[in-house]
Design an enzyme around this catalytic site. Structure first.
Site, PDB file in Angstrom:
ATOM      1  N   HIS A 154       0.842  -1.194   0.000  1.00 42.57           N
ATOM      2  CA  HIS A 154       0.000   0.000   0.000  1.00 42.57           C
ATOM      3  C   HIS A 154       0.879   1.247   0.000  1.00 42.57           C
ATOM      4  CE1 HIS A 154       1.184  -0.396   4.223  1.00 42.57           C
ATOM      5  NE2 HIS A 154       0.868   0.883   4.385  1.00 42.57           N
ATOM      6  N   ASP A 199       0.894   5.199   1.890  1.00 42.77           N
ATOM      7  CA  ASP A 199       0.261   5.884   3.017  1.00 42.77           C
ATOM      8  C   ASP A 199      -0.453   7.134   2.496  1.00 42.77           C
ATOM      9  OD1 ASP A 199       1.318   3.974   4.667  1.00 42.77           O
ATOM     10  OD2 ASP A 199       2.955   5.218   5.441  1.00 42.77           O
ATOM     11  N   HIS A 216       4.835   0.125  -0.156  1.00 44.68           N
ATOM     12  CA  HIS A 216       5.598  -0.702   0.772  1.00 44.68           C
ATOM     13  C   HIS A 216       4.716  -1.803   1.346  1.00 44.68           C
ATOM     14  CE1 HIS A 216       3.835   2.671   2.985  1.00 44.68           C
ATOM     15  NE2 HIS A 216       3.885   1.959   4.094  1.00 44.68           N
ATOM     16  N   ARG A 218       8.342  -8.970  15.071  1.00 46.81           N
ATOM     17  CA  ARG A 218       8.719  -7.614  14.643  1.00 46.81           C
ATOM     18  C   ARG A 218       7.780  -6.626  15.338  1.00 46.81           C
ATOM     19  NH1 ARG A 218      10.825  -4.269  10.275  1.00 46.81           N
ATOM     20  NH2 ARG A 218       9.298  -2.653   9.827  1.00 46.81           N
TER      21      ARG A 218
END
Ligand code: GA4
Length: 332
Positions: A208, A210, A265, A275
């Site tokens: 996607h 931002d 990204h 993570r």
């Protein structure tokens, strides 16, 4: 009205060769905040070529990042029911697990999404924390530091572009009612992984862009983030828990009339390690008109996008799927 300091600077201010020299071995542009003068044009080069860069020597104390990371781990290690209870009311918190957005996207992730409002008197972020995992300082001080860093970075971009008004971009995220969001993500180790522990074929957060102006990300030392280069190849961003990573968002792409690239990204799940990432999203006020700055266009050049307000864009973003090209609706 934004005026150019030096109209020449909107032309080729720095060679591509010089821009590429700032890239590390993994093709990630690196910006050193201590080398301000050379960094302003390298930053512009990175925004044009990749829409993404790593920030080093940023001055944010490691302790601030480590404290919030530890608090986030405490929060995510609570049992599922507890977490859901705490973040069920969307405002100011929202706890989510697997589902992303409102239109069926899923990922190997759980997260806490927060809407940040600003104290009118001292510009401090206001977070009415009912989640006792987070100390007021942990969260507030970190968000304050991100507010400052986003302002510095946006000022450097304006300077690097040769704009006389160095606040041209930063004022948008510094308004009292600027739409700031903050997200804590937890990607648990993924048992279905067939990878070597570094990456696997399971998506943590789908590809996607931002919607905001910029996003500032910091993660622990587990990799997973990938960015798409101009030629659509995906590059893994090696993790570095001492640095920040800046993304250009859709709104800044529009304001620069497409000169800066809103970077695609995604995050891949890791088969062995958790993570944890924390992302600050700097958006404008809901009523703010998002349009190409006249100074970003050559004489006679037209804007590539029709004008819209941030409120309009955000409402349309929430109707979309993660991987949709949200700006397509606003292209002329
Ligand atoms: C991407 C950037 C931010 O994480 C976010 C995301 C939001 C969400 O997770 O609820 C969105 C996504 C993001 C883009 C399009 C819409 C909205 C999920 C989704 C499908 C908080 C944001 O502002 O936009």
């Amino acid at each position: 009205m934004v005026v150019l300091n030096n109209p020449e600077s909107l032309q080729e201010h720095i060679s591509l060769g010089e821009v590429f020299q700032s890239f590390d071995d993994h093709r990630i542009p690196v910006i050193d905040m201590l080398k301000h003068d050379e960094s302003v044009s390298l930053m512009v080069g990175a925004c044009e070529e990749v829409g993404f860069f790593k920030v080093i020597n940023h001055g944010v104390p490691m302790e601030l990042m480590a404290t919030l990371e530890a608090e986030a781990i405490n929060f995510f290690s609570m049992n599922h029911k507890e977490k859901e209870k705490m973040g069920r009311v969307p405002n100011p918190y929202y706890y989510g697990s697997k589902n992303i957005g409102r239109n069926g996207d899923v990922g190997w992730i759980e997260y806490l999404l927060m809407q940040i409002t600003t104290n009118t008197f001292n510009s401090a972020p206001v977070i009415t924390t009912n989640i006792n995992c987070f100390s007021r300082c942990g969260l507030n001080d970190y968000i304050m530091a991100m507010r400052k860093l986003s302002c510095q970075v946006l000022e450097m971009m304006a300077q690097g572009l040769g704009l006389q008004d160095k606040d041209a971009f930063s004022r948008l995220v510094m308004e009292e009612d600027s739409d700031t969001m903050f997200r804590l993500n937890h990607y648990p180790p993924c048992p279905h992984a067939d990878g070597d522990g570094v990456g696997c074929n399971i998506t943590g957060f789908g590809e996607h862009t931002d919607p905001q102006l910029i996003s500032i990300l910091r993660s622990n030392n587990t990799s997973g983030l990938q960015i798409a280069l101009k030629d659509e190849t995906w590059v893994t961003v090696p993790s570095d828990n001492t640095s920040f990573f800046v993304n250009i968002g859709d709104s800044l792409q529009v304001i620069t009339n497409g000169r800066f690239k809103s970077v695609k990204h995604r995050v891949l799940a890791n088969s062995l390690h958790s993570r944890v990432s924390m992302i600050y999203f700097g958006g404008p006020s809901p009523k703010e008109k998002i349009a190409a700055l006249p100074v970003m266009m050559e004489e006679g050049e037209e804007s590539n996008y029709r004008e819209f307000t941030w409120c309009e864009y955000k409402m349309s973003a929430y109707k979309s799927k993660l991987g949709d090209d949200r700006l397509a609706l606003f292209h002329k």
